[in-house]
Design a protein around this motif. Structure first.
Motif, PDB file in Angstrom:
ATOM      1  N   THR A  16       0.832  -1.203   0.000  1.00 51.06           N
ATOM      2  CA  THR A  16       0.000   0.000   0.000  1.00 51.06           C
ATOM      3  C   THR A  16       0.867   1.252   0.000  1.00 51.06           C
ATOM      4  OG1 THR A  16      -1.955   1.026   1.028  1.00 51.06           O
ATOM      5  CG2 THR A  16      -0.234   0.225   2.532  1.00 51.06           C
ATOM      6  N   ALA A  17       0.203   2.397  -0.153  1.00 49.56           N
ATOM      7  CA  ALA A  17       0.881   3.694  -0.143  1.00 49.56           C
ATOM      8  C   ALA A  17       0.250   4.534   0.959  1.00 49.56           C
ATOM      9  CB  ALA A  17       0.719   4.380  -1.495  1.00 49.56           C
ATOM     10  N   PRO A  18       0.869   4.587   2.127  1.00 56.62           N
ATOM     11  CA  PRO A  18       0.268   5.324   3.250  1.00 56.62           C
ATOM     12  C   PRO A  18       0.245   6.842   3.023  1.00 56.62           C
ATOM     13  CG  PRO A  18       2.184   4.030   3.980  1.00 56.62           C
ATOM     14  CD  PRO A  18       2.144   3.979   2.483  1.00 56.62           C
ATOM     15  N   PHE A  23      -7.861   5.412   4.725  1.00 58.96           N
ATOM     16  CA  PHE A  23      -7.661   4.137   4.040  1.00 58.96           C
ATOM     17  C   PHE A  23      -6.336   3.478   4.429  1.00 58.96           C
ATOM     18  CE2 PHE A  23     -10.752   6.355   1.419  1.00 58.96           C
ATOM     19  CZ  PHE A  23     -11.701   5.360   1.243  1.00 58.96           C
ATOM     20  N   GLU A  24      -5.256   4.288   4.439  1.00 62.68           N
ATOM     21  CA  GLU A  24      -3.952   3.757   4.856  1.00 62.68           C
ATOM     22  C   GLU A  24      -3.077   4.911   5.316  1.00 62.68           C
ATOM     23  OE1 GLU A  24      -4.955   2.006   1.890  1.00 62.68           O
ATOM     24  OE2 GLU A  24      -4.909   3.743   0.590  1.00 62.68           O
ATOM     25  N   TYR A  25      -2.572   4.794   6.510  1.00 61.35           N
ATOM     26  CA  TYR A  25      -1.689   5.825   7.045  1.00 61.35           C
ATOM     27  C   TYR A  25      -0.904   5.211   8.197  1.00 61.35           C
ATOM     28  CZ  TYR A  25      -5.461   6.460  10.515  1.00 61.35           C
ATOM     29  OH  TYR A  25      -6.413   6.261  11.484  1.00 61.35           O
ATOM     30  N   GLU A  57       5.558   4.228  -2.564  1.00 64.79           N
ATOM     31  CA  GLU A  57       4.833   5.318  -3.191  1.00 64.79           C
ATOM     32  C   GLU A  57       3.752   4.755  -4.112  1.00 64.79           C
ATOM     33  OE1 GLU A  57       7.941   7.628  -4.910  1.00 64.79           O
ATOM     34  OE2 GLU A  57       8.618   8.270  -2.925  1.00 64.79           O
ATOM     35  N   PHE A  58       2.687   5.523  -4.249  1.00 65.74           N
ATOM     36  CA  PHE A  58       1.538   5.038  -5.007  1.00 65.74           C
ATOM     37  C   PHE A  58       1.916   4.608  -6.424  1.00 65.74           C
ATOM     38  CE2 PHE A  58      -2.335   5.536  -7.547  1.00 65.74           C
ATOM     39  CZ  PHE A  58      -3.192   4.713  -6.828  1.00 65.74           C
ATOM     40  N   ASP A  59       2.745   5.422  -7.089  1.00 67.69           N
ATOM     41  CA  ASP A  59       3.029   5.066  -8.485  1.00 67.69           C
ATOM     42  C   ASP A  59       4.022   3.917  -8.640  1.00 67.69           C
ATOM     43  OD1 ASP A  59       5.233   6.537  -7.835  1.00 67.69           O
ATOM     44  OD2 ASP A  59       4.846   8.163  -9.257  1.00 67.69           O
ATOM     45  N   ALA A  74      -3.650  -2.865  -1.868  1.00 71.63           N
ATOM     46  CA  ALA A  74      -4.803  -2.375  -1.115  1.00 71.63           C
ATOM     47  C   ALA A  74      -4.507  -0.912  -0.835  1.00 71.63           C
ATOM     48  CB  ALA A  74      -4.981  -3.157   0.181  1.00 71.63           C
ATOM     49  N   ALA A  75      -4.892  -0.037  -1.745  1.00 69.85           N
ATOM     50  CA  ALA A  75      -4.446   1.357  -1.672  1.00 69.85           C
ATOM     51  C   ALA A  75      -5.494   2.330  -2.189  1.00 69.85           C
ATOM     52  CB  ALA A  75      -3.139   1.518  -2.458  1.00 69.85           C
ATOM     53  N   ALA A  76      -6.768   2.035  -1.930  1.00 68.08           N
ATOM     54  CA  ALA A  76      -7.834   2.923  -2.423  1.00 68.08           C
ATOM     55  C   ALA A  76      -7.643   3.195  -3.904  1.00 68.08           C
ATOM     56  CB  ALA A  76      -7.872   4.232  -1.624  1.00 68.08           C
ATOM     57  N   MET A  77      -7.224   2.157  -4.615  1.00 65.11           N
ATOM     58  CA  MET A  77      -6.903   2.327  -6.032  1.00 65.11           C
ATOM     59  C   MET A  77      -8.166   2.219  -6.888  1.00 65.11           C
ATOM     60  SD  MET A  77      -4.072   0.412  -8.416  1.00 65.11           S
ATOM     61  CE  MET A  77      -2.602   1.220  -7.779  1.00 65.11           C
ATOM     62  N   THR A  78      -8.374   3.244  -7.690  1.00 59.88           N
ATOM     63  CA  THR A  78      -9.528   3.283  -8.574  1.00 59.88           C
ATOM     64  C   THR A  78      -9.352   2.279  -9.705  1.00 59.88           C
ATOM     65  OG1 THR A  78      -9.832   5.617  -8.078  1.00 59.88           O
ATOM     66  CG2 THR A  78     -10.835   4.805 -10.127  1.00 59.88           C
ATOM     67  N   GLU A  82      -6.854   1.919 -17.970  1.00 57.02           N
ATOM     68  CA  GLU A  82      -5.417   1.956 -18.216  1.00 57.02           C
ATOM     69  C   GLU A  82      -4.704   0.971 -17.284  1.00 57.02           C
ATOM     70  OE1 GLU A  82      -3.915   5.989 -18.122  1.00 57.02           O
ATOM     71  OE2 GLU A  82      -1.871   5.154 -18.059  1.00 57.02           O
ATOM     72  N   ARG A  83      -5.091   0.978 -16.018  1.00 53.41           N
ATOM     73  CA  ARG A  83      -4.479   0.053 -15.060  1.00 53.41           C
ATOM     74  C   ARG A  83      -4.835  -1.393 -15.390  1.00 53.41           C
ATOM     75  NH1 ARG A  83      -6.108   4.076 -10.077  1.00 53.41           N
ATOM     76  NH2 ARG A  83      -4.379   5.542 -10.381  1.00 53.41           N
ATOM     77  N   GLN A  84      -6.031  -1.584 -15.898  1.00 49.15           N
ATOM     78  CA  GLN A  84      -6.472  -2.946 -16.216  1.00 49.15           C
ATOM     79  C   GLN A  84      -5.720  -3.548 -17.395  1.00 49.15           C
ATOM     80  OE1 GLN A  84     -10.701  -2.018 -16.224  1.00 49.15           O
ATOM     81  NE2 GLN A  84     -11.052  -3.628 -14.739  1.00 49.15           N
ATOM     82  N   ALA A 123      -1.674  17.292  -6.974  1.00 48.82           N
ATOM     83  CA  ALA A 123      -2.238  15.976  -6.657  1.00 48.82           C
ATOM     84  C   ALA A 123      -1.073  15.027  -6.408  1.00 48.82           C
ATOM     85  CB  ALA A 123      -3.100  15.457  -7.798  1.00 48.82           C
ATOM     86  N   GLN A 124      -1.410  13.837  -5.904  1.00 47.35           N
ATOM     87  CA  GLN A 124      -0.385  12.813  -5.718  1.00 47.35           C
ATOM     88  C   GLN A 124      -0.053  12.193  -7.081  1.00 47.35           C
ATOM     89  OE1 GLN A 124      -1.620   9.354  -3.413  1.00 47.35           O
ATOM     90  NE2 GLN A 124       0.500   8.917  -2.850  1.00 47.35           N
ATOM     91  N   SER A 125       1.241  11.948  -7.306  1.00 46.91           N
ATOM     92  CA  SER A 125       1.686  11.375  -8.585  1.00 46.91           C
ATOM     93  C   SER A 125       1.015  10.045  -8.876  1.00 46.91           C
ATOM     94  CB  SER A 125       3.195  11.112  -8.558  1.00 46.91           C
ATOM     95  OG  SER A 125       3.886  12.288  -8.313  1.00 46.91           O
ATOM     96  N   GLY A 126       0.568   9.896 -10.094  1.00 46.61           N
ATOM     97  CA  GLY A 126       0.033   8.619 -10.542  1.00 46.61           C
ATOM     98  C   GLY A 126      -1.404   8.361 -10.149  1.00 46.61           C
ATOM     99  N   THR A 127      -2.062   9.353  -9.550  1.00 48.76           N
ATOM    100  CA  THR A 127      -3.449   9.138  -9.108  1.00 48.76           C
ATOM    101  C   THR A 127      -4.448   9.681 -10.135  1.00 48.76           C
ATOM    102  OG1 THR A 127      -3.495  11.263  -7.961  1.00 48.76           O
ATOM    103  CG2 THR A 127      -2.813   9.326  -6.669  1.00 48.76           C
ATOM    104  N   ILE A 170      -8.219  15.530  -4.800  1.00 54.10           N
ATOM    105  CA  ILE A 170      -8.000  14.366  -3.940  1.00 54.10           C
ATOM    106  C   ILE A 170      -9.325  13.660  -3.671  1.00 54.10           C
ATOM    107  CG2 ILE A 170      -8.039  16.039  -2.022  1.00 54.10           C
ATOM    108  CD1 ILE A 170      -6.328  14.146  -0.386  1.00 54.10           C
ATOM    109  N   ASP A 171      -9.295  12.367  -3.499  1.00 53.69           N
ATOM    110  CA  ASP A 171     -10.507  11.581  -3.242  1.00 53.69           C
ATOM    111  C   ASP A 171     -11.294  12.162  -2.049  1.00 53.69           C
ATOM    112  OD1 ASP A 171      -8.500  10.110  -4.671  1.00 53.69           O
ATOM    113  OD2 ASP A 171      -9.620   8.270  -4.332  1.00 53.69           O
ATOM    114  N   ILE A 172     -12.623  12.238  -2.194  1.00 54.56           N
ATOM    115  CA  ILE A 172     -13.465  12.905  -1.191  1.00 54.56           C
ATOM    116  C   ILE A 172     -13.282  12.405   0.251  1.00 54.56           C
ATOM    117  CG2 ILE A 172     -15.865  13.264  -0.429  1.00 54.56           C
ATOM    118  CD1 ILE A 172     -16.665  13.667  -3.291  1.00 54.56           C
TER     119      ILE A 172
HETATM  120  N1  ARG Z   1      -8.205   6.635  -5.909  1.00 49.21           N
HETATM  121  C1  ARG Z   1      -7.099   7.362  -6.451  1.00 49.21           C
HETATM  122  C2  ARG Z   1      -6.427   6.573  -7.530  1.00 49.21           C
HETATM  123  O1  ARG Z   1      -6.642   5.396  -7.636  1.00 49.21           O
HETATM  124  C3  ARG Z   1      -6.084   7.767  -5.399  1.00 49.21           C
HETATM  125  C4  ARG Z   1      -5.525   6.632  -4.613  1.00 49.21           C
HETATM  126  C5  ARG Z   1      -4.341   7.055  -3.736  1.00 49.21           C
HETATM  127  N2  ARG Z   1      -4.050   6.015  -2.808  1.00 49.21           N
HETATM  128  C6  ARG Z   1      -3.070   6.047  -1.884  1.00 49.21           C
HETATM  129  N3  ARG Z   1      -2.960   5.055  -1.080  1.00 49.21           N
HETATM  130  N4  ARG Z   1      -2.270   7.062  -1.794  1.00 49.21           N
HETATM  131  O2  ARG Z   1      -5.647   7.078  -8.292  1.00 49.21           O
END
Ligand code: ARG
Length: 232
Positions: A16-18, A23-25, A57-59, A74-78, A82-84, A123-127, A170-172
């Motif tokens: 994961t990416a805290p 979700f993760e921290y 890191e997320f990316d 497990a990272a709140a990944m949408t 493209e990811r699929q 925003a966070q890279s790769g999100t 950023i995600d709500i």
């Molecule tokens: N849901 C967004 C995405 O999939 C942001 C996820 C960021 N997750 C994280 N653990 N930092 O791009």
């Protein structure tokens, strides 16, 4: 038991990416959050063993997965197309749109993306938040020079509080979490209709078991308990 190379397939190592509460921290040096509990519950319910968590890191998550350094994201990944192309996702387990987070001082009070014209937006890279920022650059609302990219949103929120960026996309649920306690607030939301899934390698047939486990967890109330624990 068995000594050959496939013998540890009963262990699933999650990654994961805290910095993405709730979700993760990390809290007191420990990785915690909704995704952490949900992933562990699903892995165990599916009859596998939770291996070691990797925090990156997320990316880097998708490359780590495809290279076999981790077995499950497990990272709140949408879930997106493209990811699929490179990974598979479990069935969705959470819905979210995007929020625009600004400083609480009210100096910049945007009501729509048009009001972000000529502002510094990050925003966070790769999100998917970064995808939204890039769309604003493409349509001429935001200057490419004014885009800020962060390894994690914790750094982004710091920059926002310090006045080094004017808005974060950023995600709500995570925006709400930061707004509760930090000097930032949600200005408006962008409907994206995103849903999160856990990522697994395309050739990993344990995915079906994880899906069954997630369904069970949703049916028997475990899921609702976790939501109550982490979102209220
Ligand atoms: N849901 C967004 C995405 O999939 C942001 C996820 C960021 N997750 C994280 N653990 N930092 O791009």
């Amino acid at each position: 038991t068995g000594g050959d190379s496939g013998s540890d397939t009963d262990v699933i190592n999650p990654g994961t990416a805290p910095g993405f509460p709730p979700f993760e921290y990390t809290e007191d040096g420990e990785l915690v959050g909704f995704d952490v509990d949900l992933a562990e519950a699903a892995i165990e319910r599916a009859g596998y063993e939770v291996g070691e968590w990797t925090e990156i890191e997320f990316d880097s998550l998708i490359p780590s997965l495809t290279q076999g350094n981790i077995d499950l994201i497990a990272a709140a990944m949408t879930i997106d197309e493209e990811r699929q192309e490179t990974i598979d996702f479990t069935d969705s387990y959470y819905e979210s749109d995007q929020a625009v987070l600004v400083r609480e001082d009210g100096e910049l009070n945007p009501e729509s993306v048009d009001d972000l014209a000529d502002q510094r937006v990050g925003a966070q890279s790769g999100t998917t938040g970064q995808d939204e920022v890039e769309a604003l650059v493409d349509d001429g609302t935001v200057n490419a020079d004014d885009v800020r990219q962060y390894d994690n949103y914790t750094l982004g929120v710091q920059d926002l509080e310090n006045g080094n960026v004017d808005a974060l996309i950023i995600d709500i649920p995570v925006a709400r979490n930061f707004a509760d306690g930090r000097a930032v607030s949600i200005a408006f939301t962008i409907e994206t209709g995103e849903v999160y899934g856990m990522g697994m390698r395309q050739d990993d047939d344990r995915l079906a078991d994880i899906n069954d486990a997630l369904a069970e967890i949703q049916e028997d109330g475990t899921y609702d308990e976790l939501v109550a624990e982490w979102f209220e």
